[in-house]
Design an enzyme around this catalytic site. Structure first.
Site, PDB file in Angstrom:
ATOM      1  N   GLY A   1       0.828  -1.204   0.000  1.00  0.00           N
ATOM      2  CA  GLY A   1       0.000   0.000   0.000  1.00  0.00           C
ATOM      3  C   GLY A   1       0.859   1.248   0.000  1.00  0.00           C
TER       4      GLY A   1
ATOM      5  N   CYS B   1      -9.361  12.559   1.194  1.00  0.00           N
ATOM      6  CA  CYS B   1     -10.355  13.467   1.788  1.00  0.00           C
ATOM      7  C   CYS B   1     -10.642  14.661   0.886  1.00  0.00           C
ATOM      8  CB  CYS B   1      -9.870  13.962   3.147  1.00  0.00           C
ATOM      9  SG  CYS B   1      -9.627  12.653   4.369  1.00  0.00           S
TER      10      CYS B   1
ATOM     11  N   ALA C   1      -0.587  -1.809   4.746  1.00  0.00           N
ATOM     12  CA  ALA C   1      -1.151  -0.463   4.665  1.00  0.00           C
ATOM     13  C   ALA C   1      -2.173  -0.461   3.535  1.00  0.00           C
ATOM     14  CB  ALA C   1      -0.050   0.557   4.417  1.00  0.00           C
TER      15      ALA C   1
ATOM     16  N   ALA D   1      -8.854   1.106   3.157  1.00  0.00           N
ATOM     17  CA  ALA D   1     -10.254   0.685   3.280  1.00  0.00           C
ATOM     18  C   ALA D   1     -10.860   0.580   1.895  1.00  0.00           C
ATOM     19  CB  ALA D   1     -11.032   1.682   4.128  1.00  0.00           C
TER      20      ALA D   1
ATOM     21  N   ALA E   1       0.834  -3.165  10.914  1.00  0.00           N
ATOM     22  CA  ALA E   1      -0.323  -2.667  10.161  1.00  0.00           C
ATOM     23  C   ALA E   1      -0.718  -1.290  10.685  1.00  0.00           C
ATOM     24  CB  ALA E   1      -1.511  -3.628  10.270  1.00  0.00           C
TER      25      ALA E   1
ATOM     26  N   THR F   1      -5.536  11.427   9.179  1.00  0.00           N
ATOM     27  CA  THR F   1      -4.732  11.875  10.323  1.00  0.00           C
ATOM     28  C   THR F   1      -4.155  10.681  11.080  1.00  0.00           C
ATOM     29  OG1 THR F   1      -6.808  12.028  11.561  1.00  0.00           O
ATOM     30  CG2 THR F   1      -5.917  14.068  10.645  1.00  0.00           C
TER      31      THR F   1
ATOM     32  N   TYR G   1     -10.566  35.775  22.802  1.00  0.00           N
ATOM     33  CA  TYR G   1     -11.797  36.529  22.514  1.00  0.00           C
ATOM     34  C   TYR G   1     -11.463  37.822  21.779  1.00  0.00           C
ATOM     35  CZ  TYR G   1     -15.264  40.161  23.092  1.00  0.00           C
ATOM     36  OH  TYR G   1     -16.111  41.197  22.828  1.00  0.00           O
TER      37      TYR G   1
END
Length: 466
Positions: free
Chosen positions: A9, A49, A118, A121, A289, A311, A435
């Site tokens: 991977g 992403c 690696a 998914a 892994a 992340t 603030y």
């Protein structure tokens, strides 16, 4: 002989591990190891992403999502073999068998001293009638994103249906809307975006409907109708068919563990590869892994979970590389922090939702507030809804959720830091947060929510209780 590390991977975890081990062992007396990466796709080190934002047109070019090309990795000393698929692993003999994806499909094998899984998914594709029709897409890989862009450009689609209203679903609904399509999003759950509680999901629904997106919940897909040319024509549900020129499946992902499972590695209850704190596969000293394919420890529930986020994947890679180089690295776990958006609507969550807290056995109270993202009198003020979940008696913060407009959702990181450090909502009440009127009200939404949570905890304690 030179030590050989084989990585299966070539995205976040794999390339992070490969680069880290070379950086940390280049000056070793034992010599630099040989690092071989097998990647079945066309790209390395890219941002999955970012794919919805490239499809939407926010990111101009595909290559903007690629952090480092195969050539750049090779210049760093990594033997990157693209379009090469690992087909089996013999853990006893320490051998990986592979084949070329293109050309003649030639096969070979590599002996290894250490092996890194690696594998990432894979998108959930339910076995529905017509799911293989042209115009039905997943968006897990950059190759799949390319297919969506090419299809949109070629088909001149006007009606898009997004199946699944989670992270990928809502982001792809936005992408289709920005490209000028009529968008319908449907999900089996009562409210969209089940990563937050239903009361917060209902706010997401209303906002999406106000944007012109048709939101159908409690709706299961039964199949897909196709045209004579084999292209998708409609999505079938129990309530009737929904016309579609293009369909995006946003049903989530699952750990890609087929290869690991066939090799005999332990798979955790979450469906990911079971690893120890150093990311080493349980029961195998030289097998590691990380990333979306493995199970991680949830710091609050104590359970093994599978959370697909870049992340975590990058952190895992660095930890694996450090350990392979002879150092000592451990992964401390996750708390489920995530953020997303649909056009101007922002959604953030961290820790446990109500259902998760119940499943973990916690007694808890909740508090929900509305506040503006900046001082109420400042131009551009928008409202947000913030929900906190706190443990009974102790008041320890267990979770938080935010749904709001611009500059709202990143406040979830304050809650994440509080959960990470086991703070109570009472302790959070007087946190010294920044603030100024352009950034927040005098009492920021974080502090207001914490204060209301603390009152809920106090009200829940019976009088006279120790």
């Amino acid at each position: 002989m030179t030590r050989r590390i084989v990585v299966i991977g070539g995205d976040a975890t794999g390339m992070s591990a490969a680069n880290t081990v070379l950086r940390h062992t280049a000056a070793d007396d034992g010599g630099t190891p040989e690092v071989v990466v097998l990647e079945r796709g066309h790209y390395t080190s890219y941002s999955a992403c970012g794919i919805p934002y490239w499809i939407a047109g926010d990111v101009p070019e595909r290559d903007d999502l690629i952090a480092r090309s195969p050539e750049e990795h090779r210049e760093a000393g990594i033997d990157v073999r693209m379009r090469t698929e690992a087909t089996s692993v013999d853990l006893e003999k320490q051998v990986v068998r592979f084949r070329a994806v293109d050309g003649d499909g030639s096969e070979g094998e590599l002996a290894y001293d250490d092996l890194v899984f690696a594998t990432g998914a894979v998108p959930v594709f339910p076995p529905l009638d017509g799911i293989d029709a042209e115009g039905i897409h997943g968006v897990q890989s950059l190759e799949q994103g390319e297919q969506v862009v090419k299809d949109l450009d070629a088909s001149q689609a006007k009606q898009a249906v997004v199946v699944g209203a989670g992270y990928i679903g809502v982001e792809m609904a936005e992408a289709m809307l920005q490209r000028g399509l009529q968008v319908t999003i449907l999900d089996q759950a009562p409210e969209p975006f089940t990563q937050v509680d239903p009361d917060m999901g209902s706010i997401v629904r209303t906002a999406m409907e106000d944007m012109g997106i048709t939101v159908l919940t409690s709706t299961a897909v039964e199949g897909f109708d196709t045209r004579e040319d084999g292209r998708v024509a409609a999505v079938r549900t129990a309530d009737g068919a929904i016309a579609a020129d293009i369909v995006v499946l946003g049903l989530g992902v699952k750990p890609n563990v087929t290869l690991a499972q066939e090799a005999g590695l332990t798979i955790g209850e979450s469906g990911g590869i079971a690893v120890d704190v150093r990311q080493r596969c349980v029961g195998h000293e030289h097998v590691w892994a990380g990333g979306d394919c493995c199970e991680v420890h949830h710091r609050l529930s104590g359970q093994g979970v599978a959370i697909a986020l870049g992340t975590h994947a990058n952190k895992h890679g660095r930890i694996i590389g450090t350990n392979l180089a002879g150092g000592y690295g451990t992964f401390p776990g996750v708390i489920g922090t995530a953020i997303s958006k649909v056009c101007s609507l922002e959604i953030g969550r961290t820790g446990l939702g109500e259902a998760e807290a119940t499943a973990a056995g916690f007694g808890f109270v909740t508090a929900t507030i509305e506040s503006s993202n900046v001082a109420g009198y400042f131009p551009g003020a928008e409202m947000m809804t913030v929900k906190v979940i706190a443990e009974e008696r102790s008041g320890r913060l267990l979770g938080a959720q935010i749904v709001g407009r611009a500059n709202s959702a990143k406040r979830i990181d304050v809650f994440a830091a509080a959960i990470w450090n086991s703070m109570s909502v009472e302790e959070m009440t007087f946190m010294d947060l920044s603030y100024a009127p352009p950034f927040s009200p005098t009492w920021d939404a974080v502090l207001v929510a914490a204060r209301k949570g603390a009152k809920a905890v106090e009200a829940d304690i019976p009088r006279g209780a120790a």
